[in-house]
Design a protein around this motif. Structure first.
Motif, PDB file in Angstrom:
ATOM      1  N   HIS A  60      74.079  65.288  -2.797  1.00 24.53           N
ATOM      2  CA  HIS A  60      73.759  66.464  -3.602  1.00 24.53           C
ATOM      3  C   HIS A  60      73.404  66.020  -5.022  1.00 24.53           C
ATOM      4  N   SER A  61      72.381  66.652  -5.585  1.00 28.12           N
ATOM      5  CA  SER A  61      71.983  66.389  -6.971  1.00 28.12           C
ATOM      6  C   SER A  61      71.905  67.705  -7.737  1.00 28.12           C
ATOM      7  N   THR A  62      72.376  67.678  -8.979  1.00 23.73           N
ATOM      8  CA  THR A  62      72.295  68.857  -9.839  1.00 23.73           C
ATOM      9  C   THR A  62      71.432  68.597 -11.065  1.00 23.73           C
ATOM     10  N   ASP A  63      70.744  67.454 -11.099  1.00 26.39           N
ATOM     11  CA  ASP A  63      69.915  67.117 -12.264  1.00 26.39           C
ATOM     12  C   ASP A  63      68.491  66.735 -11.856  1.00 26.39           C
ATOM     13  N   GLY A  64      68.009  67.367 -10.798  1.00 27.09           N
ATOM     14  CA  GLY A  64      66.634  67.114 -10.392  1.00 27.09           C
ATOM     15  C   GLY A  64      66.417  65.796  -9.701  1.00 27.09           C
ATOM     16  N   THR A 120      70.544  61.656 -10.450  1.00 27.09           N
ATOM     17  CA  THR A 120      71.814  61.138  -9.954  1.00 27.09           C
ATOM     18  C   THR A 120      72.259  61.965  -8.755  1.00 27.09           C
ATOM     19  N   TRP A 121      73.058  61.312  -7.879  1.00 28.57           N
ATOM     20  CA  TRP A 121      73.465  61.951  -6.630  1.00 28.57           C
ATOM     21  C   TRP A 121      74.943  61.701  -6.368  1.00 28.57           C
ATOM     22  N   SER A 122      75.580  62.653  -5.699  1.00 24.42           N
ATOM     23  CA  SER A 122      76.961  62.499  -5.253  1.00 24.42           C
ATOM     24  C   SER A 122      77.025  62.757  -3.755  1.00 24.42           C
ATOM     25  N   LYS A 123      77.982  62.127  -3.090  1.00 16.81           N
ATOM     26  CA  LYS A 123      78.127  62.290  -1.644  1.00 16.81           C
ATOM     27  C   LYS A 123      78.998  63.498  -1.337  1.00 16.81           C
ATOM     28  N   GLN A 124      78.474  64.408  -0.514  1.00 14.04           N
ATOM     29  CA  GLN A 124      79.242  65.557  -0.076  1.00 14.04           C
ATOM     30  C   GLN A 124      79.838  65.375   1.315  1.00 14.04           C
TER      31      GLN A 124
END
Length: 367
Positions: free
Chosen positions: A114-118, A121-125
């Motif tokens: 998931h990314s919240t900055d276009g 950067t990404w985080s694993k859900q």
């Protein structure tokens, strides 16, 4: 569960994503967490030439994903690319954004990012280990005749380890979405991915056939899969029922025209068109034999498909017919996997040798 078909494997490596998962795990007599689930993608200039399996837009930005956790983004219509920070190094097969900030990517070993900055950067859900645990919990909460099968399927996920890829995703809005893939694997979220629910039991797919693509149009949701599998939901995803289809080969994806017409495409250049929500289908003559790997709708309503033979096909009649593009502006005839339109109207294609910007004669393209 269905077995992986070797022919499908070879096509999906080129077209959408390999269903053979390359894991890097420490050899042991007990299941271990693959290193690729915790090892960040290597940031390297070589990422610009990595095999790319998906490309899409996040507002005016382009974002692409591919092998070994590589995600690239461009703020100048695909002329230059930067590498994103990604917490895993598994191959990524698909990505979608609901606006210019929020997006998701999926891939091998059951990974959901998931990314919240276009896309910077990404985080694993989610990963395959978490998917198996969710399946066990959901099966334990079930009652009735379906519980035994659900428990057996959940235990198989535990025993197999995180070896099953997600191959596509679909988000209706910033909160509600689905991820789907091999062996009927499917999960749903209604809170932007903070939590996920196993959704296989809502899909009429008793053989456990692979799910390759998902799309929504009008009041319906559609799934495409192997062996001619097409399914439709008209109750907001509560249930997916099988549609009669004239083709028994694999469908790798779906496109919808603005008038609501639906296009299913897949193996050996096959594409089928429906103007009545999948009740009836007519064959589209694409003029090619290479498998169709990806597609998109352009700003002016043109539909575009790409093939593993390097073809770029355009339709100006809502998908009833396609014309292959020719000319010096096209990339070499290399396997293509996905296509998106840049903010200036040009097209950007993803393939096994990276990304390439292409300007062709569409009404919305300009130099």
């Amino acid at each position: 569960m269905a077995r992986l078909n070797p022919g499908v494997l070879s096509v999906m490596f080129i077209a959408c994503a390999t269903l053979v998962v390359a894991t890097t795990a420490v050899a042991d007599s007990t299941p271990t967490t693959p290193v690729a689930l915790s090892q960040p993608a290597l940031v390297t200039p070589k990422a610009l030439g990595a095999a790319m399996l998906a490309v899409t837009s996040a507002g005016k930005r382009l974002v692409a994903a591919g092998e070994r956790g590589t995600i690239l983004y461009s703020d100048d219509a695909g002329r230059n690319w930067q590498q994103a920070r990604v917490p895993v190094s598994v191959s990524l097969t698909a990505l979608k954004f609901v606006d210019d900030r929020q997006g998701w990517a999926v891939g091998h070993q059951g990974v959901v990012l998931h990314s919240t900055d276009g896309g910077v950067t990404w985080s694993k859900q989610l990963d395959g280990i978490h998917v198996a645990a969710l399946a066990v919990r959901a099966a334990a909460a079930m009652t009735g005749p379906e519980q035994q099968r659900a428990q057996a399927d959940a235990q198989r996920l535990v025993d197999d380890g995180p070896d099953k890829p997600f191959l596509d995703l679909y988000f209706e809005n910033a909160n509600s979405g689905y991820v789907l893939g091999a062996y009927n694997l499917m999960l749903r979220t209604t809170d932007s991915g903070a939590t996920w629910q196993p959704w296989q039991s809502h899909v009429a797919n008793p053989k456990g056939l692979h799910l390759y693509g998902m799309h929504g149009t009008g009041n319906a949701l559609y799934l495409a899969g192997e062996q001619g599998l097409l399914l439709r939901s008209t109750d907001q995803g509560v249930s997916f029922v099988t549609l009669a289809t004239p083709y028994k080969g694999s469908y790798f994806g779906l496109l919808a025209a603005r008038n609501g017409a639906l296009l299913a495409y897949g193996l050996r250049g096959n594409a089928w068109w429906s103007g009545d929500q999948g009740v009836s289908w007519s064959k589209v003559d694409t003029g090619i034999q290479a498998s169709l790997a990806g597609g998109a709708e352009l700003a002016d309503g043109t539909l575009v498909l790409v093939s593993q033979g390097g073809d770029i096909l355009l339709s100006h009649d809502q998908g009833r017919s396609f014309v292959a593009q020719t000319g010096g502006g096209l990339p070499p005839a290399l396997p293509l996997t996905a296509i998106a339109q840049a903010s200036d109207g040009a097209l950007v294609v993803a393939g096994l040798r990276g990304l390439r910007r292409v300007v062709i004669a569409t009404s919305s393209a300009r130099q």
